[in-house]
Design a protein around this motif. Structure first.
Motif, mmCIF file in Angstrom:
data_model
loop_
_atom_site.group_PDB
_atom_site.id
_atom_site.type_symbol
_atom_site.label_atom_id
_atom_site.label_comp_id
_atom_site.label_asym_id
_atom_site.label_seq_id
_atom_site.Cartn_x
_atom_site.Cartn_y
_atom_site.Cartn_z
ATOM 1 N N PRO A 1 0.804 -1.219 0.000
ATOM 2 C CA PRO A 1 0.000 0.000 0.000
ATOM 3 C C PRO A 1 0.838 1.269 0.000
ATOM 4 C CG PRO A 1 -0.664 -1.484 1.776
ATOM 5 C CD PRO A 1 0.576 -2.029 1.197
ATOM 6 N N SER A 2 0.167 2.373 -0.186
ATOM 7 C CA SER A 2 0.801 3.690 -0.193
ATOM 8 C C SER A 2 1.901 3.784 -1.232
ATOM 9 C CB SER A 2 1.400 4.035 1.174
ATOM 10 O OG SER A 2 0.431 3.936 2.159
ATOM 11 N N GLN A 3 1.639 3.229 -2.413
ATOM 12 C CA GLN A 3 2.596 3.379 -3.504
ATOM 13 C C GLN A 3 3.977 2.861 -3.134
ATOM 14 O OE1 GLN A 3 1.629 4.832 -6.409
ATOM 15 N NE2 GLN A 3 -0.403 5.329 -5.712
ATOM 16 N N GLY B 1 4.799 -13.017 6.459
ATOM 17 C CA GLY B 1 3.457 -12.994 5.902
ATOM 18 C C GLY B 1 3.380 -13.529 4.492
ATOM 19 N N GLN C 1 1.464 -12.537 0.453
ATOM 20 C CA GLN C 1 0.397 -11.674 0.957
ATOM 21 C C GLN C 1 0.955 -10.568 1.816
ATOM 22 O OE1 GLN C 1 -3.062 -12.123 0.384
ATOM 23 N NE2 GLN C 1 -2.060 -13.301 -1.190
ATOM 24 N N GLY C 2 1.916 -10.962 2.661
ATOM 25 C CA GLY C 2 2.513 -9.966 3.545
ATOM 26 C C GLY C 2 3.227 -8.885 2.751
ATOM 27 N N LEU D 1 2.567 -7.891 -0.240
ATOM 28 C CA LEU D 1 1.611 -7.027 -0.914
ATOM 29 C C LEU D 1 0.754 -6.233 0.053
ATOM 30 C CD1 LEU D 1 0.413 -9.487 -3.658
ATOM 31 C CD2 LEU D 1 1.926 -7.550 -3.930
ATOM 32 N N GLY D 2 0.709 -6.680 1.301
ATOM 33 C CA GLY D 2 -0.182 -6.003 2.233
ATOM 34 C C GLY D 2 0.523 -5.038 3.161
ATOM 35 N N SER E 1 3.108 -1.787 3.843
ATOM 36 C CA SER E 1 3.700 -0.624 3.180
ATOM 37 C C SER E 1 5.173 -0.539 3.534
ATOM 38 C CB SER E 1 2.984 0.651 3.612
ATOM 39 O OG SER E 1 3.414 1.009 4.917
ATOM 40 N N PHE E 2 5.876 0.316 2.824
ATOM 41 C CA PHE E 2 7.312 0.464 2.992
ATOM 42 C C PHE E 2 7.662 0.815 4.431
ATOM 43 C CE2 PHE E 2 11.373 2.303 2.748
ATOM 44 C CZ PHE E 2 11.302 3.633 3.088
ATOM 45 N N VAL E 3 6.955 1.763 5.009
ATOM 46 C CA VAL E 3 7.286 2.172 6.373
ATOM 47 C C VAL E 3 6.919 1.084 7.376
ATOM 48 C CG1 VAL E 3 6.736 3.806 8.208
ATOM 49 C CG2 VAL E 3 7.125 4.613 5.906
ATOM 50 N N ASP E 4 5.769 0.448 7.169
ATOM 51 C CA ASP E 4 5.395 -0.629 8.080
ATOM 52 C C ASP E 4 6.408 -1.764 8.028
ATOM 53 O OD1 ASP E 4 1.794 -0.308 7.622
ATOM 54 O OD2 ASP E 4 3.203 0.659 8.991
ATOM 55 N N GLN F 1 5.506 -6.858 -8.951
ATOM 56 C CA GLN F 1 4.507 -7.446 -8.048
ATOM 57 C C GLN F 1 3.864 -8.655 -8.706
ATOM 58 O OE1 GLN F 1 1.696 -4.352 -7.147
ATOM 59 N NE2 GLN F 1 2.702 -3.839 -5.226
#
Lengths: 296, 442, 340
Positions: B200-202, B257, B260-261, B263-264, B266-269, B416
């Motif tokens: 997410p978030s590009q 993950g 799925q992990g 793709l689910g 984000s970079f910061v997460d 991706q």
């Protein structure tokens, strides 16, 4: 014609009969109340998240907050000041109010003309307006952008979006109001005309006061429509300091961070106005929506 | 009747609110955007990176009295294009993609540096030839390199390595072996080997960096240059080899993950998964991304991290010994859309070592400016990164950032696709190649 | 036309046109004055409409036939090249090569890589069916309880908030982290977390479901008002005849609701053509381009990709798709029948 006013119940007699009826209808109650609760869950979840501290949000589900209640207003403070959401909220207001009043005024005048003043091609032009109600915004985006840029840099301020929203709100305004105006008592208007009142006077003194519900319906519908709009604001308000909340909130989903505490608070701030308007003026909003069931 | 008065009251409130909003906004905006003494700078940073930049602009304002308004957008390419189409771009933008810079320059919407008071000779004094050539389009210099970073590092938790007696790998096979060792511990200790956040978030550019580091080391810097300038098609065998190598680690087994992990998250997460709860056990052990990860981890995610103890990075291992350790790097370039005395002052300021020193002292960036000394870097993470960039014998700029227009994103999405359907690598590459063929230089 | 229980009847929305009020007083001059006055009243609105709605729409149609660049300069006419490219050469818009004709209908409905146009088809089928299904069921069931208004309000609330807010709400719901995303939290005991918005195979359905959540309220309110228009005598008579609840629903209520159902279906169809906000906020058309729809393609081609001529062609296709509804509306309005 009798209508279904009350729930269709068999005649109630004894307590045991009532109990039986209640028991057999319990599945229905469970279903309806259950569905209502499920329907509310996403919104309530967001609201609760917005009041939790940031580390809590990441480490446990918001449903835990229901039992371990610890909350904070910090997210709202951060969102309003640090990210400029408070400013964006003001922008939303600045955009919405004129974009509601303008089509209301112009639309009411035009609707009166369509309803009570005969002139050539009246019905044809009205049908054209009926057709215009569902034109998608996309069909006017690019030329409008060019137009605003080349004639007075209307994109730099709010004029661009005010004009665009007025134009797209007019067909519904004219349709809704005209349909209401023609239900006004003919005798009243004729009497006023025979007394020598001009059309403008009739409009001001008779039509408008009698039409407050319809005017309110459109005004509230248009208010929420503009407040909630994203696409037009995205295109026509290019100055970031003038953008409304609907545009600024996706920016919190920036490349470099998903800050859930800010997102939830911002989204809730965005929702608060429509929710308040909706709950206090439900009837008018729904009326406008039904009449505009051809506009989306 | 009661309803009527409610409506009237609401109307009055609405109008009052509106009028006070106008009044408030008059003092809010304060200095109007186009007034003489303020300029707008547009980029895409948020969070700690934004805070670091704001220190630089504050220093500028203190020095010159000119106000700087920083704005950011979610899709900076779209933002810039939309505002250009609407006729009111920001005065200055700082873009991370030389490819997009080229697109803008060819459309003649940028001011060449020579026309706003920055001569090529002056720029050559401050920046090395690699940066000058990146900022040059059609023989003219258009941008000031604002910040730089290395993308050939892998982040880890030294305390965890000490605990399990792991060694930082120097070759790809060592890295793979380390991954397997970590995987073996997953069942009992709960951590996955790798955290990859490409969703997410590009965040789709994360995989492009994986690919580029691997491609540099399997096909070599010369082929890399050909590939990312349109002279080698993406259907070439070397691309397939690099992707297959990437899939040895970026797969369902070793990533937190699974696919799925990836793709689910984000970079910061993704960074948070490794460094959030330090010194507690992390969710994953390794994270691959550029030098700026340190700044984000320290500034945003977990300020209690201790460089060298709970956070550190090691350089990308070699794959093919013949190609050694080329450095993959990236950076941001500042461009001007208009000309004015204030804009000239800002562009000049950004090109000075003084500004760069303020910026690097925040620990968020390293600077491509030759005049910045190593001692200006506040912690060992950025000092190491600066040293790595300076001492690199072979330097290549981020490939996807060199793609024209928005193709960097398209490539990210293709990757991706690759990790989800590894058996269709060839057709995915063919599809991408057909899209980008003929678009280079546009 | 008293509105029972606070919700207006449908007939209030679409009454019959009234005849012209008779001219009063001196015929000749009065009529001429009145005619001029009429035009005076409508001219400001008409001016705004022409300048900012009608003319731009015409202009967009023209632009679709031109080559363009991202600064909105339109260089030379290229005939129908934009349309040809859109329909035959652009797999993000329409990709028929993925369908192998084994069972074309099934493939059309379930495969999600056919491009934006086919994504809209998914929306048409699933979004409309689910919204009408839920809305109808809820309207019928809620009509039987005393707290019907409360249920209606609750289901209707999502319609009042913006698609942006709805998008953020559902971003949370679908989040990959089970600590944040309700869906993944619920399936945690049975299945590892799923990236609902990150996989092309699930993203469209996830988006559709979120929008169904937001739109069911409208269907429910409209059908609920229509149900109130069904005379109780007929229902009672059917009950006395021994018909069960389901039969009453199928044989008595449904036929009488067919017109309101068609109205909401048309409204939902227009929604599908125009859906943009929720996709922009939740996925940005991604992953890749798998959740694109027509309205999003128009935006994406015009602004991020800088091809306004191409985007105008997409807008024209949108116009073509809503044109039948326009005609339907005009026809419906012109007919003399009272709509209940």
């Amino acid at each position: 014609m009798a209508t279904i006013e009350a729930p269709v119940l068999a005649p109630a007699d004894s307590i045991s009969a009532r109990l039986v009826r209640f028991a057999t209808r319990t599945p229905l109650h469970i279903l309806l109340i259950g569905i209502s609760v499920i329907w509310l869950v996403p919104t309530v979840g967001l609201a609760i998240t917005s009041f939790r501290k940031r580390p809590d949000i990441a480490s446990s589900g918001w449903w835990h907050a229901l039992t371990h209640w610890s909350w904070t207003l910090h997210n709202y403070g951060a969102v309003i000041h640090a990210t400029g959401m408070g400013h964006a909220w003001v922008n939303s207001l600045i955009i919405t109010v004129p974009a509601t009043l303008a089509p209301l005024t112009l639309g009411a005048l035009a609707a009166y003309g369509f309803a009570w003043i005969p002139f050539p091609f009246r019905d044809t032009i009205f049908l054209l307006i009926v057709a215009l109600m569902i034109i998608p915004i996309q069909t006017s985006l690019v030329p409008l952008l060019k137009l605003f840029r080349e004639h007075g840099h209307l994109n730099n301020g709010y004029w661009g979006i005010w004009l665009a929203h007025t134009a797209f709100g007019l067909p519904l305004a004219i349709f809704l109001l005209r349909n209401f105006f023609i239900t006004l008592p003919k005798d009243l208007i004729e009497a006023a005309r025979m007394d020598g009142a001009s059309n403008l006077a009739v409009f001001r003194r008779i039509v408008v006061p009698l039409s407050v519900p319809a005017l309110a319906s459109f005004a509230i519908f248009q208010f929420l429509w503009v407040w909630n709009d994203l696409l037009m604001a995205l295109i026509f308000v290019s100055d970031p300091s003038k953008q409304p909340m609907t545009v600024r909130i996706p920016y919190l989903l920036s490349t470099y961070g998903q800050e859930y505490h800010l997102l939830s608070a911002a989204a809730f701030l965005l929702m608060i106005v429509p929710l308040v308007v909706f709950f206090s003026l439900q009837r008018y909003f729904v009326q406008g929506l039904l009449a505009g069931s051809v506009k989306t | 009747m009661k309803r009527r008065s409610v409506l009237v009251a609401l109307a009055v409130i609405a109008v009052t609110a509106f009028v006070s909003a106008i009044a408030a906004s008059a003092s809010y905006g304060g200095k109007a955007r186009h007034s003489a003494k303020s300029i707008e700078v547009f980029s895409l940073w948020g969070g700690s990176e934004k805070d670091a930049f704001l220190k630089v602009t504050a220093a500028f304002t203190a020095q010159t009295g000119i106000d700087v308004k920083y704005t950011s957008g979610r899709d900076f390419i779209t933002e810039i294009r939309t505002r250009l189409a609407a006729g009111n771009p920001a005065e200055i933008a700082i873009v991370p993609r030389p490819g997009f810079l080229g697109t803008l320059a060819r459309e003649n919407v940028l001011k060449p540096l020579s026309s706003i008071g920055l001569s090529t000779a002056y720029m050559k004094q401050n920046y090395g030839p690699a940066w000058i050539s990146l900022a040059t389009v059609g023989g003219k210099l258009y941008a000031v390199p604002a910040k730089a970073n290395s993308k050939s590092v892998i982040w880890y938790r030294p305390d965890q390595f000490k605990k399990y007696k792991w060694k930082t790998p120097k070759t790809w096979s060592q890295l793979l072996a380390l991954t397997k060792k970590m995987k073996a511990k997953q069942a009992t200790q709960g951590f996955a080997p790798w955290s990859i956040g490409d969703g997410p978030s590009q965040s789709q550019w994360v995989l492009t960096d994986w690919f580029e580091d691997i491609y540099l080391r399997t096909a070599g810097p010369a082929k890399y240059q050909l590939l990312f300038s349109g002279k080698l098609p993406f259907t070439d065998k070397s691309v397939v080899t690099a992707l297959k190598t990437m899939l040895q680690i970026v797969n369902n087994n070793y990533a937190l993950g699974g696919i799925q992990g990836i793709l689910g998250t984000s970079f910061v997460d993704g960074i948070a998964r490794v460094f959030e709860g330090a010194p507690k056990t992390p969710h994953a052990q390794l994270y691959m991304e550029g030098g700026f990860v340190g700044g984000i981890a320290l500034g945003q995610i977990n300020p209690s991290l201790k460089p060298g103890i709970t956070i550190n990075d090691f350089p990308w291992p070699t794959i093919n010994a013949k190609f050694g350790r080329p450095l993959l790097g990236a950076g941001d370039l500042a461009v001007a859309f208009k000309d004015s005395p204030e804009i000239r002052q800002f562009m000049k300021y950004i090109s000075t070592a003084a500004a760069a020193t303020v910026w690097v002292s925040t620990g968020a960036v390293i600077s491509p400016n030759k005049g910045v000394s190593g001692s200006a870097y506040p912690n060992l993470l950025v000092r190491n990164e600066a040293a790595q960039v300076k001492s690199a014998k072979v330097f290549r700029f981020d490939g996807s950032d060199q793609m024209p227009g928005a193709f960097g994103d398209t490539w990210g999405f293709a990757l991706q696709n690759v990790i989800q359907h590894p058996s269709s690598i060839k057709s995915i590459l063919a599809g991408f190649q057909s899209k980008i063929a003929g678009q280079w230089g546009s | 036309m008293e509105a029972p229980l606070g919700f207006p009847r449908l007939s209030q929305a679409l009454p019959t046109p009234v005849e012209h009020p008779p001219a009063v007083g001196r015929v000749g001059l009065r009529t001429l004055g009145a005619r001029l006055q009429g035009l005076l009243f409508i001219s400001p609105a008409l001016a705004v409409l022409t300048l900012f709605l009608i003319y731009p729409a015409y202009y967009t149609i023209r632009l679709a036939f031109y080559q363009s660049d991202f600064l909105f300069r339109f260089t030379h006419a290229i005939g129908i090249a934009n349309f040809k490219n859109l329909l035959t050469n652009d797999p993000d818009f329409l990709d028929l090569s993925k369908f192998h004709g084994v069972n074309i209908l099934r493939e059309l409905l379930y495969k999600s890589d056919g491009g934006a146009l086919l994504n809209n088809l998914h929306w048409v089928v699933f979004y409309i069916t689910l919204s009408v299904g839920f809305g109808l069921a809820l309207a019928v069931l809620a009509a039987r309880v005393r707290y019907e208004r409360m249920v209606k309000s609750v289901i209707f609330v999502p319609m009042a908030i913006s698609a942006t807010a709805a998008g953020i709400i559902w971003l949370f719901v679908y989040n990959f982290d089970p600590n944040i995303g309700i869906v993944n939290a619920l399936i945690k005991p049975f299945h590892h977390p799923v990236a609902w918005l990150g996989r092309p195979s699930t993203v469209n359905y996830a988006l559709i479901f979120a929008y169904v959540w937001a739109s069911t309220g409208f269907v429910m309110v409209v059908l609920s008002a229509a149900i109130k228009g069904i005379p109780t005598e007929i229902i009672e008579a059917a009950r006395v005849d021994g018909a069960g609840e389901w039969e009453i629903f199928r044989r008595v209520m449904l036929p009488m609701l067919s017109l309101p159902i068609s109205i909401v279906t048309i409204w939902l169809f227009i929604n599908v053509i125009k859906v943009f906000d929720i996709i922009y906020v939740m996925t940005g058309g991604g992953p890749g381009t798998s959740s694109r729809v027509i309205a999003f393609t128009m935006y994406e081609e015009t602004f991020p990709n800088g091809r306004p001529g191409y985007g105008a062609a997409v807008a024209v296709i949108m116009l073509v798709l809503v044109a039948p509804v326009m005609v339907l509306n005009v026809r419906r309005f012109r007919s003399e029948r009272v709509v209940t």
